[in-house]
Scaffold this active site. Structure first.
Site, short mmCIF file in Angstrom:
data_model
loop_
_atom_site.label_atom_id
_atom_site.label_comp_id
_atom_site.label_asym_id
_atom_site.label_seq_id
_atom_site.Cartn_x
_atom_site.Cartn_y
_atom_site.Cartn_z
N GLU A 288 0.82 -1.27 -0.01
CA GLU A 288 -0.08 0.18 -0.06
C GLU A 288 0.81 1.27 0.00
O GLU A 288 0.37 2.23 -0.60
CB GLU A 288 -1.09 -0.01 1.38
N SER B 124 -25.87 -32.53 51.77
CA SER B 124 -25.03 -32.86 52.97
C SER B 124 -23.61 -31.65 52.77
O SER B 124 -22.61 -32.09 53.33
CB SER B 124 -24.24 -34.10 52.79
#
Length: 687
Positions: free
Chosen positions: A80, A340
């Site tokens: 680019e 429990s």
């Protein structure tokens, strides 16, 4: 040659003069588009747990050049803007090249825009592609170069670049197309991401795979010429398939992520204490473990660091998107019966109060407390057993026997005072002996926190999920270190599930009444893990037993986390002895009140004085000379606990009367609770 150079110089000066004149009339550059990114939730190391869409429905994740594969950056510049690191926002040579190509071909071949100009266009998007728009981009590019360094400009591009659909920024695109951070891109993946922003909608690989492949090919060709990849790497990249569909974004710990965002909606980045690796592993464990269960059953798992109280993983359910499992509910916060799983705290408090020792002998035989008849899970009895064995085998009757000696109100109050959230079945009702076997509600978070307290020698810590949270107040203490060590040492000897190695973690299971909840909570020196299995709608599941269903998940979770092999440190004043060598009061739990069928004849508990609704003059003869008020009970089974406005004012005592010193005038609620959990209350007015 000199003429061309002179012309270039004159053109540059003229262009600069025009740009300067134009810049004067432009408004200040708006950078808000770069700051408007998706809200993200990160783990303790900064790894992405879950991103959220922006308000306008975009995926836009914050990113810097340091978060991206260096090869991708090199490819991008080569393709680019190869002079990005040298120019000042405008590349005159690039502009001349673009103009020459347009003249030669009669059309636009390359735009001549620099990366900085592209950033300017992304910050101020405009539909028209005119000379005025290009001039504006050039001015903004120079302004950006003047205000920021190259790294910051590159970061802006990486954040704003479009990649098709609602994807903005290279990080969002990397997750959507490859399912990973852009730091770990392959050569082919990097090339595709370089190509997409030029024409994001027509090159989308999920819609136009062939166009995406050709665009990637051009980037790879340029990368090869620039020496950024070897011929073999280029060939391998060309052979790599283009992704044909978008991948889902990370969605780890969705319940905790949503909670964090809801607590601080203005924040864009939330750093949590979770470990992404462990979180993913335990979510996978929950999914795998659910395969053999009915489709409505879900699993919740919580892993906590014992030293800090930081939550390392929180699995709120098996599948966040499963409607039949109510997956959107965080089941670590759901109130459930613990079965429990609360028994270790009965023993811990009994040890702490000098009522028993791990080698104290308890009776496991048929008993009756008024109308309450506790039974063991397997409907059998063991006879005389030590407290250690009774807890390891999770026997119900000895646990209720200890709770009767301790007092259920004291048990509940001590847990609440330590910060453990408990919900009684009847709001405002006094707890009975059934609370020891699951007759109340608690969340996985609170239960796991209580076990963290045992692992810490009885010192409690609040759990927290957000990184950097600190504890503002001193940690409350549930029991002393000796009692906590007794319980930890006992639970280390609990029989493990099938094929598991014994003696590595201290753990306890629980099964609620009607097979609605299965629990397993365990700890070593470093971590505590809690597991809950059940239906979100609290429905019964035949065969849902903690030891058979939840315990294997707990042991598998510890195997994934890693077990700390260090033993729990033994306090210096712990008594390590056989039953026969204990002090006589600790050799056997003595109960003077019979617990057999004959106990049915025990008169009902009544509060004899003061009567309900009484008005008592603080100076009247009903008070002792010191201003103390006599409280008297009738019936019931000793020991008794007296309370005023829900606060105990005595420890368990066998006498049916006590003396209370009122703190002042007003309405008071006086209660008495006996060993069976029965209670009687009156309201009086002191004046």
């Amino acid at each position: 040659m000199k003429i061309a150079a002179g012309a270039l110089g004159i053109s540059t000066i003229a262009g600069a003069t025009a740009l300067t004149s134009y810049a004067v009339i432009l408004p200040p550059l708006d950078l808000s588009a770069a700051a408007d990114h998706s809200t993200i939730v990160l783990d303790r190391e900064g790894k992405l747990l879950r991103p959220f869409l922006t308000a306008d429905g975009r995926w836009k994740l914050p990113v810097t050049s340091g978060d991206v594969d260096p090869r991708y950056l090199a490819m991008h510049k080569a393709y680019e803007d190869k002079r990005f690191d040298q120019h000042l926002g405008i590349d005159p040579l690039g502009l001349l090249r673009a103009a020459g190509q347009m003249v030669a071909h009669g059309r636009v071949v390359s735009g001549g825009s620099t990366l900085t100009m592209q950033v300017a266009r992304l910050l101020e998007p405009r539909e028209e592609r005119s000379l005025a728009a290009k001039l504006r981009q050039a001015v903004r590019a120079v302004e950006l170069e003047w205000r920021f360094d190259k790294a910051r400009i590159l970061d802006l591009y990486l954040t704003l670049a479009p990649f098709g659909g609602n994807l903005e920024g290279v990080r969002a695109a990397s997750f959507a197309y490859f399912g990973k951070e852009p730091k770990r891109l392959s050569t082919a993946e990097a090339a595709l991401l370089v190509a997409l922003p030029q024409s994001p909608e027509t090159r989308r690989p999920d819609r136009f795979a062939e166009a995406a492949r050709k665009a990637r090919e051009r980037v790879l060709e340029r990368a090869g010429k620039a020496g950024l990849a070897t011929p073999d790497e280029i060939a391998a990249a060309r052979a790599e398939p283009v992704p044909l569909a978008r991948r889902p974004f990370p969605n780890l710990a969705p319940h905790v992520a949503e909670q964090a965002v809801a607590e601080a909606p203005a924040r864009r980045s939330h750093r949590l204490t979770l470990d992404a690796r462990l979180q993913a592993s335990l979510e996978d464990l929950a999914r795998q473990s659910s395969l053999g269960l009915p489709p409505q059953v879900s699993i919740a798992i919580l892993a906590v660091d014992n030293e800090t109280g930081e939550v390392r993983a929180s699995v709120g359910g098996v599948d966040y998107f499963a409607a039949e499992r109510a997956g959107s509910l965080d089941l670590t916060r759901a109130l459930r019966s613990p079965g429990s799983a609360l028994k270790p705290f009965i023993y811990a408090l009994a040890f702490d109060n000098g009522i028993a020792h791990p080698e104290t002998m308890l009776e496991d035989r048929p008993v009756r407390y008024g109308i309450y008849i506790p039974e063991n899970f397997d409907m059998t009895f063991q006879g005389m057993v030590s407290a250690r064995k009774a807890l390891q085998l999770s026997l119900n009757v000895p646990a209720v026997d200890l709770l009767a000696a301790l007092g259920p109100q004291r048990f509940v109050s001590r847990l609440r005072d330590a910060g453990v959230g408990l919900a009684m079945p009847k709001e405002g009702g006094a707890p009975g002996l059934a609370v020891g076997l699951g007759g109340l509600g608690i969340t996985l978070q609170d239960l796991t926190r209580a076990y963290v307290g045992l692992a810490r020698g009885g010192e409690m810590l609040p759990l927290h999920f957000r990184e950097g949270s600190t504890q503002a107040e001193p940690a409350p203490r549930l029991v002393d270190p000796v009692a906590a060590w007794y319980v930890a040492d006992t639970l280390l000897g609990a029989p493990p599930p099938l094929n598991a190695v014994p003696g590595r973690i201290a753990y306890k299971t629980g099964t609620s009444y009607g097979y609605r909840d299965a629990w397993a909570i365990g700890f070593d020196r470093k971590h505590t893990i809690g597991v809950w299995v059940g239906r979100a709608d609290n429905g019964a599941v035949p065969g849902l037993v903690g030891r058979a269903v939840a315990a294997p998940i707990l042991f598998d979770a510890f195997a994934r986390l890693g077990i700390d092999p260090r033993p729990f440190p033994q306090p210096a004043d712990a008594i390590v002895s056989s039953t026969g060598h204990l002090p006589p009061p600790l050799r056997h739990l003595r109960q003077d009140v019979p617990k057999t069928v004959a106990a049915i004849a025990t008169p009902a508990l009544k509060l004899a004085f003061p009567p309900d609704g009484a008005r008592i003059d603080l100076s009247a003869a009903s008070l002792e000379s010191s201003g103390q008020l006599n409280l008297k009970a009738a019936g019931g089974s000793p020991p008794y606990v007296w309370m005023v406005d829900g606060t105990p004012i005595t420890s368990p005592q066998r006498r049916r009367e006590t003396i209370w010193q009122p703190s002042g005038k007003g309405f008071m609620r006086i209660s008495v609770i006996d060993a069976t959990g029965a209670s009687e209350s009156v309201s009086v007015r002191l004046q």
